[in-house]
Structure formats: C-alpha cells, structure tokens
Design an enzyme around this catalytic site. Structure first.
Site, PDB file in Angstrom:
ATOM      1  N   GLU A 270      49.706  -9.154  31.557  1.00 20.79           N
ATOM      2  CA  GLU A 270      51.052  -9.723  31.491  1.00 20.79           C
ATOM      3  C   GLU A 270      51.320 -10.744  32.595  1.00 20.79           C
ATOM      4  OE1 GLU A 270      53.182  -9.445  29.226  1.00 20.79           O
ATOM      5  OE2 GLU A 270      52.715  -7.635  28.097  1.00 20.79           O
TER       6      GLU A 270
ATOM      7  N   GLU B   8      34.938   8.638  32.024  1.00 23.37           N
ATOM      8  CA  GLU B   8      35.667   8.871  33.270  1.00 23.37           C
ATOM      9  C   GLU B   8      34.925   9.807  34.216  1.00 23.37           C
ATOM     10  OE1 GLU B   8      38.705  12.501  32.756  1.00 23.37           O
ATOM     11  OE2 GLU B   8      39.217  10.784  31.487  1.00 23.37           O
TER      12      GLU B   8
END
Length: 304
Positions: free
Chosen positions: A82, A113
C-alpha cells in the site's frame, strides 16, 4: 507450549458460541474488538520509537522490511504494497516477506513457518544490510521463521523490531525493540487472524504512515505524494490540490497537467509563483517536505 499463550486461551465470553444467535455473535465479536485499540494504545511509546528509527533509516537510503508467516506475513505484505500508491514511495523501500513465498499469500504452505533458516535465506536474497529496519511479526511471539529472521538481522546490524501479541514472548530477547499489544483470548481460541490480526494491522498502519509523514509525504493531513494510477486516485489528486489552493476542478486539472501530475509540485507552484522545474528544485532542497519548501520560497530562497 501453545497452551500457555494468551492468544491460545479459551475466552469465557465465547464458550457457548455455537449456541448464540447470529445477532449475538456479531455483538460479541464487536464488543471484543473494541478492546483492540486500547491494547495498541498501551504500546504507544515503543511504536513511536520504532517510527523515529524507521524514518531515520529511510532517510539514509535504508529500507523497512516486514516478515512473518500466515496472517502475520500477509498483513506485512499488504502494508508494504500500500505504500507506493499512497505515498509514491519506491516499491523497494518498504518490503513484505512471507514464509513460503508469494504462493503463501493465498494458499497455506504447511511447515514453512517452522524453519528459521528460511527467513535468513529470504533476507539474504533481498540483500538485507545494516542500513535497514526489519519488523518480525508473530502474534504468538514464538514462530521459528520470525525468530530466525530477527537473529539474522541483529547479526548483520539491521535494527530489529519484534511485533507479538503475547507477553513474555521469545521475540523480545531477539530484537532491539519489542511491540506487544496484548489483546487477550480470541473469540475462536487460537484464531489470531481476529483480534491479534486487527492489532497487528493497526500497528503496521502506524509504523508506515508515521515514518512516511516524517519523510515529508504529507502536507497537513493531505496525501500530497500519492501516485495517481487510476481514475479514483486522479480524482483524489485533483481534490488535494483544490483543498490546498481553492482552485476549481478545471483549474486544478490544468495545474496538475502543467506539473506532470505531481501534487506537491502543483501546490508549490501555485503558492510560490515558481515554474514547475523551480518548484521541484525547491522540494529537493527541502528534502521533499512541502511545508519547508513553501517557507523557503516565502523567504526568497532561489532554487539553483
């Protein structure tokens, strides 16, 4: 152990959740979400410190790099993505990494992970240096991918920030600064995409927005460095120029066209009487800060 984590605990308010009416579910989630902003607010001091460090590093050609797994990784990638359209920042200035790579944005990559070495590889791949700031995001505070990345960042001298939603977390001992908004047990036990995810999004909003404000990307509360890449953003750019100049729609459009669509340049041209090229030089001398460029123009500084 997961059972000792606040985010994994059972929430007494939702123990009979499957017996609730739809209206009761909505009310409960909303009432629980109301406390998220307070939890983030209690972390105001470390968040402010982080913003100043990030702004300083960005000003010296460093980068802000988010990394995490699952929801945490996705939120980091989202915030990074963004920044260019909002602040006209270089896409390489704020970077988001997620365990498992881009495919993990839409599909769970099982086990990604659990490997701390993968974070080191991801950070090496983008050339992490001691100029950069990293934000390792793990709501649990114990994700191996994030722990490994923070350790690597500290090893090479990057400023390491850990963002978790549980007290006494493992991230705190592997970073230079810890941000820990404790939001309490989730409505769905362990579903940290909910309150913890919301808190994470709020913190990341503050970090990137605060740092960009410090970089001169705003004029008051106007996004004067936005990148007009579609009809909506073109309209927003015109509206920002109008708000800062009191020009009409047509006049603002004409001024923006004359200034190559650059909002800051257009506003400075209007208020200073300089040409677009002169305004760009004034902005460069002011480090991109429009308000300072306006002051300099008012004091008669001549761009050279």
């Amino acid at each position: 152990m997961l059972k000792h984590l606040t985010t994994e605990a059972s929430n007494p308010a939702s123990e009979s959740l499957d017996d609730f009416t739809t209206a009761e579910i909505v009310q409960l989630i909303n009432s629980q979400d109301a406390g998220v902003a307070e939890a983030v607010g209690r972390q105001a001091k470390p968040i402010a410190i982080a913003i100043d460090v990030i702004a300083d590093r960005l000003a010296k050609s460093g980068r802000l790099i988010y990394f995490g797994a699952g929801t945490s990784g996705r939120l980091g990638v989202l915030d990074a993505a963004e920044c260019p359209p909002t602040f006209n920042s270089d896409p390489k200035q704020v970077v988001g990494l997620i365990a498992g790579g881009p495919i993990a944005l839409t599909t769970a990559v099982e086990g990604a992970e659990d490997h701390p070495e993968l974070a080191m590889q991801d950070l090496e791949r983008i050339g992490l240096s001691d100029k950069d700031v990293v934000v390792g995001i793990a709501t649990s505070g114990r994700t191996p991918y994030v722990l490994g990345g923070l350790e690597y960042a500290q090893k090479i001298g990057a400023f390491a920030i850990g963002l978790a939603c549980n007290d006494n977390n493992e991230l705190a001992s592997r970073c230079d600064l810890a941000i820990t908004p404790v939001v309490g047990p989730e409505i769905l036990s362990g579903s940290t995409r909910m309150k913890a995810g919301t808190a994470t999004k709020m913190v990341l909003n503050m970090l990137s927005t605060g740092a960009m404000i410090r970089q001169g990307k705003t004029f008051g509360n106007l996004m004067v460095d936005l990148r007009a890449t579609n009809v909506k953003l073109n309209a927003r750019a015109r509206g920002i120029v109008e708000a800062a100049t009191d020009l009409t729609d047509l006049e603002a459009d004409e001024l923006l066209k004359r200034c190559g669509g650059e909002v800051k340049t257009a506003i400075l041209v209007f208020h200073s009487g300089h040409t677009p090229d002169e305004a760009r030089k004034l902005l460069e001398l002011a480090g991109g800060h429009l308000k300072q460029a306006l002051r300099n123009a008012g004091e008669g500084d001549s761009p050279k």
